[in-house]
Design a protein around this motif. Structure first.
Motif, PDB file in Angstrom:
ATOM      1  N   ARG A 105       0.846  -1.188   0.000  1.00  0.00           N
ATOM      2  CA  ARG A 105       0.000   0.000   0.000  1.00  0.00           C
ATOM      3  C   ARG A 105       0.883   1.241   0.000  1.00  0.00           C
ATOM      4  O   ARG A 105       2.051   1.184   0.364  1.00  0.00           O
ATOM      5  CB  ARG A 105      -0.874   0.078   1.251  1.00  0.00           C
ATOM      6  N   ILE A 106       0.309   2.363  -0.402  1.00  0.00           N
ATOM      7  CA  ILE A 106       1.061   3.619  -0.397  1.00  0.00           C
ATOM      8  C   ILE A 106       1.288   4.076   1.039  1.00  0.00           C
ATOM      9  O   ILE A 106       2.376   4.498   1.411  1.00  0.00           O
ATOM     10  CB  ILE A 106       0.309   4.715  -1.181  1.00  0.00           C
ATOM     11  N   LYS A 107       0.249   4.002   1.865  1.00  0.00           N
ATOM     12  CA  LYS A 107       0.350   4.457   3.251  1.00  0.00           C
ATOM     13  C   LYS A 107      -0.439   3.520   4.138  1.00  0.00           C
ATOM     14  O   LYS A 107      -1.504   3.020   3.765  1.00  0.00           O
ATOM     15  CB  LYS A 107      -0.179   5.899   3.381  1.00  0.00           C
ATOM     16  N   GLY A 108       0.095   3.273   5.344  1.00  0.00           N
ATOM     17  CA  GLY A 108      -0.565   2.380   6.271  1.00  0.00           C
ATOM     18  C   GLY A 108      -0.107   0.948   6.090  1.00  0.00           C
ATOM     19  O   GLY A 108       0.474   0.593   5.077  1.00  0.00           O
ATOM     20  N   GLY A 109      -0.366   0.140   7.083  1.00  0.00           N
ATOM     21  CA  GLY A 109       0.120  -1.233   7.072  1.00  0.00           C
ATOM     22  C   GLY A 109       1.496  -1.291   7.698  1.00  0.00           C
ATOM     23  O   GLY A 109       2.304  -0.365   7.577  1.00  0.00           O
ATOM     24  N   HIS A 110       1.793  -2.386   8.369  1.00  0.00           N
ATOM     25  CA  HIS A 110       3.072  -2.496   9.067  1.00  0.00           C
ATOM     26  C   HIS A 110       4.245  -2.565   8.092  1.00  0.00           C
ATOM     27  O   HIS A 110       4.180  -3.213   7.048  1.00  0.00           O
ATOM     28  CB  HIS A 110       3.089  -3.747   9.947  1.00  0.00           C
ATOM     29  N   THR A 111       5.298  -1.874   8.458  1.00  0.00           N
ATOM     30  CA  THR A 111       6.545  -1.940   7.700  1.00  0.00           C
ATOM     31  C   THR A 111       7.705  -1.987   8.675  1.00  0.00           C
ATOM     32  O   THR A 111       7.612  -1.457   9.789  1.00  0.00           O
ATOM     33  CB  THR A 111       6.689  -0.728   6.754  1.00  0.00           C
ATOM     34  N   ASN A 112       8.783  -2.662   8.284  1.00  0.00           N
ATOM     35  CA  ASN A 112       9.991  -2.630   9.111  1.00  0.00           C
ATOM     36  C   ASN A 112      11.222  -2.747   8.236  1.00  0.00           C
ATOM     37  O   ASN A 112      11.181  -3.335   7.156  1.00  0.00           O
ATOM     38  CB  ASN A 112       9.964  -3.728  10.189  1.00  0.00           C
ATOM     39  N   ASN A 113      12.275  -2.153   8.706  1.00  0.00           N
ATOM     40  CA  ASN A 113      13.582  -2.232   8.048  1.00  0.00           C
ATOM     41  C   ASN A 113      14.575  -2.830   9.027  1.00  0.00           C
ATOM     42  O   ASN A 113      14.699  -2.374  10.166  1.00  0.00           O
ATOM     43  CB  ASN A 113      14.075  -0.840   7.630  1.00  0.00           C
ATOM     44  N   LYS A 114      15.283  -3.862   8.570  1.00  0.00           N
ATOM     45  CA  LYS A 114      16.253  -4.544   9.424  1.00  0.00           C
ATOM     46  C   LYS A 114      17.638  -4.381   8.833  1.00  0.00           C
ATOM     47  O   LYS A 114      17.841  -4.603   7.636  1.00  0.00           O
ATOM     48  CB  LYS A 114      15.903  -6.034   9.533  1.00  0.00           C
ATOM     49  N   ILE A 115      18.583  -3.981   9.668  1.00  0.00           N
ATOM     50  CA  ILE A 115      19.958  -3.786   9.220  1.00  0.00           C
ATOM     51  C   ILE A 115      20.889  -4.659  10.047  1.00  0.00           C
ATOM     52  O   ILE A 115      20.828  -4.662  11.284  1.00  0.00           O
ATOM     53  CB  ILE A 115      20.424  -2.328   9.383  1.00  0.00           C
ATOM     54  N   ARG A 116      21.718  -5.386   9.363  1.00  0.00           N
ATOM     55  CA  ARG A 116      22.770  -6.152  10.019  1.00  0.00           C
ATOM     56  C   ARG A 116      24.062  -5.362   9.886  1.00  0.00           C
ATOM     57  O   ARG A 116      24.427  -4.943   8.784  1.00  0.00           O
ATOM     58  CB  ARG A 116      22.907  -7.517   9.362  1.00  0.00           C
ATOM     59  N   ILE A 117      24.745  -5.168  10.992  1.00  0.00           N
ATOM     60  CA  ILE A 117      25.935  -4.313  11.052  1.00  0.00           C
ATOM     61  C   ILE A 117      27.117  -5.184  11.453  1.00  0.00           C
ATOM     62  O   ILE A 117      27.030  -5.933  12.430  1.00  0.00           O
ATOM     63  CB  ILE A 117      25.746  -3.190  12.095  1.00  0.00           C
ATOM     64  N   SER A 118      28.225  -5.084  10.721  1.00  0.00           N
ATOM     65  CA  SER A 118      29.337  -5.989  10.992  1.00  0.00           C
ATOM     66  C   SER A 118      30.672  -5.331  10.667  1.00  0.00           C
ATOM     67  O   SER A 118      30.749  -4.390   9.869  1.00  0.00           O
ATOM     68  CB  SER A 118      29.180  -7.272  10.165  1.00  0.00           C
ATOM     69  N   THR A 119      31.715  -5.864  11.294  1.00  0.00           N
ATOM     70  CA  THR A 119      33.074  -5.400  10.978  1.00  0.00           C
ATOM     71  C   THR A 119      33.685  -6.199   9.833  1.00  0.00           C
ATOM     72  O   THR A 119      34.800  -5.925   9.422  1.00  0.00           O
ATOM     73  CB  THR A 119      33.978  -5.528  12.223  1.00  0.00           C
ATOM     74  N   HIS A 120      32.950  -7.197   9.321  1.00  0.00           N
ATOM     75  CA  HIS A 120      33.448  -7.996   8.203  1.00  0.00           C
ATOM     76  C   HIS A 120      32.325  -8.155   7.169  1.00  0.00           C
ATOM     77  O   HIS A 120      31.148  -7.938   7.490  1.00  0.00           O
ATOM     78  CB  HIS A 120      33.938  -9.369   8.674  1.00  0.00           C
ATOM     79  N   PRO A 121      32.628  -8.513   5.948  1.00  0.00           N
ATOM     80  CA  PRO A 121      31.598  -8.612   4.910  1.00  0.00           C
ATOM     81  C   PRO A 121      30.487  -9.589   5.286  1.00  0.00           C
ATOM     82  O   PRO A 121      30.742 -10.664   5.826  1.00  0.00           O
ATOM     83  CB  PRO A 121      32.377  -9.108   3.685  1.00  0.00           C
ATOM     84  N   ILE A 122      29.248  -9.214   4.982  1.00  0.00           N
ATOM     85  CA  ILE A 122      28.072 -10.048   5.251  1.00  0.00           C
ATOM     86  C   ILE A 122      27.149  -9.982   4.036  1.00  0.00           C
ATOM     87  O   ILE A 122      27.053  -8.958   3.373  1.00  0.00           O
ATOM     88  CB  ILE A 122      27.308  -9.589   6.515  1.00  0.00           C
ATOM     89  N   ARG A 123      26.444 -11.090   3.773  1.00  0.00           N
ATOM     90  CA  ARG A 123      25.546 -11.127   2.615  1.00  0.00           C
ATOM     91  C   ARG A 123      24.253 -11.870   2.934  1.00  0.00           C
ATOM     92  O   ARG A 123      23.697 -12.564   2.104  1.00  0.00           O
ATOM     93  CB  ARG A 123      26.247 -11.768   1.408  1.00  0.00           C
ATOM     94  N   ALA A 124      23.789 -11.722   4.176  1.00  0.00           N
ATOM     95  CA  ALA A 124      22.561 -12.407   4.569  1.00  0.00           C
ATOM     96  C   ALA A 124      21.887 -11.664   5.711  1.00  0.00           C
ATOM     97  O   ALA A 124      22.535 -10.931   6.468  1.00  0.00           O
ATOM     98  CB  ALA A 124      22.863 -13.840   5.001  1.00  0.00           C
ATOM     99  N   ILE A 125      20.575 -11.867   5.826  1.00  0.00           N
ATOM    100  CA  ILE A 125      19.827 -11.338   6.958  1.00  0.00           C
ATOM    101  C   ILE A 125      20.192 -12.162   8.190  1.00  0.00           C
ATOM    102  O   ILE A 125      20.409 -13.366   8.100  1.00  0.00           O
ATOM    103  CB  ILE A 125      18.316 -11.460   6.702  1.00  0.00           C
TER     104      ILE A 125
END
Length: 579
Positions: free
Chosen positions: A44-64
């Motif tokens: 939807r344009i507005k409304g409905g649940h949304t979330n953003n997840k960030i994985r933070i690392s000192t080495h390369p990562i390529r997965a949630i």
């Protein structure tokens, strides 16, 4: 000190979740951390649940990541939907406005911060995202001046007064939570990053950048999730290089315009998702019959029909390989990283002109919209190959009433191509079967020769890194096969298997069609059991492997088609059960 952590922000779509994530991750990127982000959002344009997840690392990562360290919640729904991911001892920073409560059994610290109230005191509730950001940033003990710099860049165009208010919002949020917590939390202090700023982009941006580098100067497309960001990127960039983006009335117009522009000599592309690709099928056949270069990006999402427009899936493989009526040569390639998205676009444009065929670049939502750290791109490797494009000065004179042999029968099946209007390049173009000059022909012998010419010109084709292999074992317990965005997840699962004494090899198939049979066969022969991982319900990649490379007796499929990407723990568990 820890080497990595996971942070998530959740709320209703349209209340600042995305901008909070953007500023938070930008500041982390400036410190030199590796990042991997994934956005869950409603259709939807507005409304409905949304979330953003960030994985933070000192080495390369390529997965949630499987779990979650810090959750920032703008409403109770965000806590209810996401708290199950919190590891023991995790943290929830929530807006005190809704009287937040942790579900029973969740072992986490709750910091109720008057996020909305502080924002309103500063003039507008819109600044609650900055209050929340300041609170979670402070708990990590990271330098606030770096975050303020990111805020300044985000809001600088709105003037110094707006920047000052947002910086104050960050400060107030930080001060409140630090008073509650008694200072930064030791359990969440990250090891220092290398300080080197990395590229940080979504796959769609890398696709757009690769297209510009490849010499694309026109994009014709119709907006659709999750492909629209390619259009948005190129709308800003192409005019700087004399190019443009045309928003067409639908996907049929988009692909036919791309075919026409390529015929006229302009490197042109279009991009869409499953529903749009379906509409393009007849035109893709036209490109195959008329041997016109054509580059299409298909960003897969949940189907069929409208399906799950904002969710992960890899279910268009069969459509891309088999979709057109009749039989034409085409190339389907699948990037597996942000870097691939860039380099593969250059290769796609070159291949489409070298072989005069449609090339479909197949991504998935996780790769297209997931924002990731990316190593510096090597522009010195960019080369432009226009194949057998004959310039006007090179064309031999034609006798009266003679036509140029645009579809000349050649040893490699690829005919010379000219720009329409070039002197001595006169020829006929039609979607019906034709002879070497393009004139319609239903002669049986001509039909056989033309079909063989078109279908055989891809014999032996092998793109760069057609099968990406990490195969250290000559006789592995498991061979795990994936495509698209699954590679990093598979590698994390393999690390856990190795700790348990299970040896594994891993290949990512990047050339989907024509299938790299011999390369895959060589890997199958080294494994006792084979697991093929894909985000669809009917094991489409596994079917290709069995069809072309064999090994059906030892192949098992691990499928996920609920709209969510694979997690490392899921892959690890599935491999243990099937081993």
């Amino acid at each position: 000190m820890i080497s990595q952590l996971s942070w998530k922000i959740g709320g209703q779509q349209g209340e600042g979740v995305e901008s909070t994530d953007r500023i938070f991750s930008t500041a982390l990127n400036r410190l030199g951390y590796y990042l991997y982000g994934y956005r869950h959002f409603s259709s939807r344009i507005k409304g409905g649940h949304t979330n953003n997840k960030i994985r933070i690392s000192t080495h390369p990562i390529r997965a949630i990541s499987d779990d979650l360290d810090i959750l920032v919640a703008f409403d109770q729904e965000s806590i209810d939907l996401n708290s199950h991911e919190l590891r023991s001892g995790g943290v929830v920073v929530a807006d005190a406005k809704f009287n937040p409560v942790l579900p029973e059994g969740v072992d986490a610290q709750l910091f109720a911060v008057p996020i909305t109230k502080i924002a309103e005191e500063l003039g507008t509730s819109l600044m609650k995202n900055m209050v929340a950001s300041g609170a979670s940033w402070a708990l990590l003990g990271l330098p606030i001046e770096v975050f303020n710099k990111a805020v300044e860049e985000e809001f600088g165009r709105k003037g110094p007064a707006i920047v000052e208010k947002n910086v104050e919002a960050v400060k107030r949020g930080a001060e409140f939570v630090l008073e509650q917590a008694g200072g930064p939390l030791d359990a969440f202090k990250l090891d220092e990053a290398d300080g080197k700023q990395k590229l940080f982009m979504i796959g769609n941006e890398a696709i757009g950048l690769g297209s510009v580098a490849a010499g694309c100067r026109l994009m014709s497309a119709y907006p659709i999730t999750p492909a629209s960001e390619i259009m948005e990127y190129l709308i800003k960039k192409l005019p700087k290089f004399g190019g443009t983006v045309v928003q067409t009335e639908d996907e049929i117009a988009a692909v036919t315009m791309a075919i026409g522009a390529n015929y006229a000599g302009v490197r042109t592309m279009t991009a869409s998702a499953g529903p749009g690709l379906s509409l393009m099928m007849e035109a893709i056949g036209l490109a195959g019959m008329t041997e016109q270069p054509l580059v299409i990006v298909n960003t897969q999402r949940g189907g069929p029909s409208t399906g799950l427009p904002t969710k992960q899936e890899q279910s268009d493989l069969n459509a891309m390989v088999y979709g057109t009526h009749g039989e034409i040569p085409k190339i389907v390639i699948a990037p597996a990283s942000i870097e691939d998205c860039f380099y593969d676009m250059i290769e796609a444009f070159n291949l489409s002109e070298q072989y005069q065929v449609p090339v479909i670049v197949m991504t998935d939502l996780q790769l297209s919209l997931g924002k990731q750290s990316c190593e510096e791109l090597d522009l010195s490797t960019v080369t432009i190959n226009r194949g057998k494009l004959v310039r006007e000065s090179e064309l031999p004179e034609l006798e009266t009433h003679q036509l140029f042999k645009r579809y000349e029968l050649t040893e490699d099946g690829v005919s010379p191509r000219v720009i329409p209007g070039d002197k001595h390049g006169l020829h006929h173009v039609t979607g019906v079967e034709h002879d070497e000059t393009g004139r319609p022909s239903e002669n049986a012998g001509n039909r056989l020769r033309m079909m063989d010419k078109r279908l055989n010109k891809l014999n032996g084709l092998q793109i760069r890194d057609a099968v990406r292999s990490d195969s250290p074992h000559d006789a592995a317990d498991l061979l795990i096969i994936g495509m698209g965005s699954t590679g990093g997840t598979i590698d994390e699962a393999r690390s856990r298997l190795a700790e348990e004494g299970v040896s594994s090899n891993h290949i990512t198939i990047r050339q989907i069609h024509p299938f790299p049979t011999e390369l895959v066969k060589a890997e199958l022969n080294k494994a006792k059991k084979v697991i093929i991982l894909e985000n669809n319900a009917t094991a489409q990649l596994a079917a290709q492997v069995k069809l072309y490379a064999g090994g059906a007796d030892k192949i098992k499929s691990v499928l996920k088609y609920d709209g969510n990407p694979f997690l490392p723990s899921e892959v690890h568990q599935a491999c243990k059960e099937l081993n």
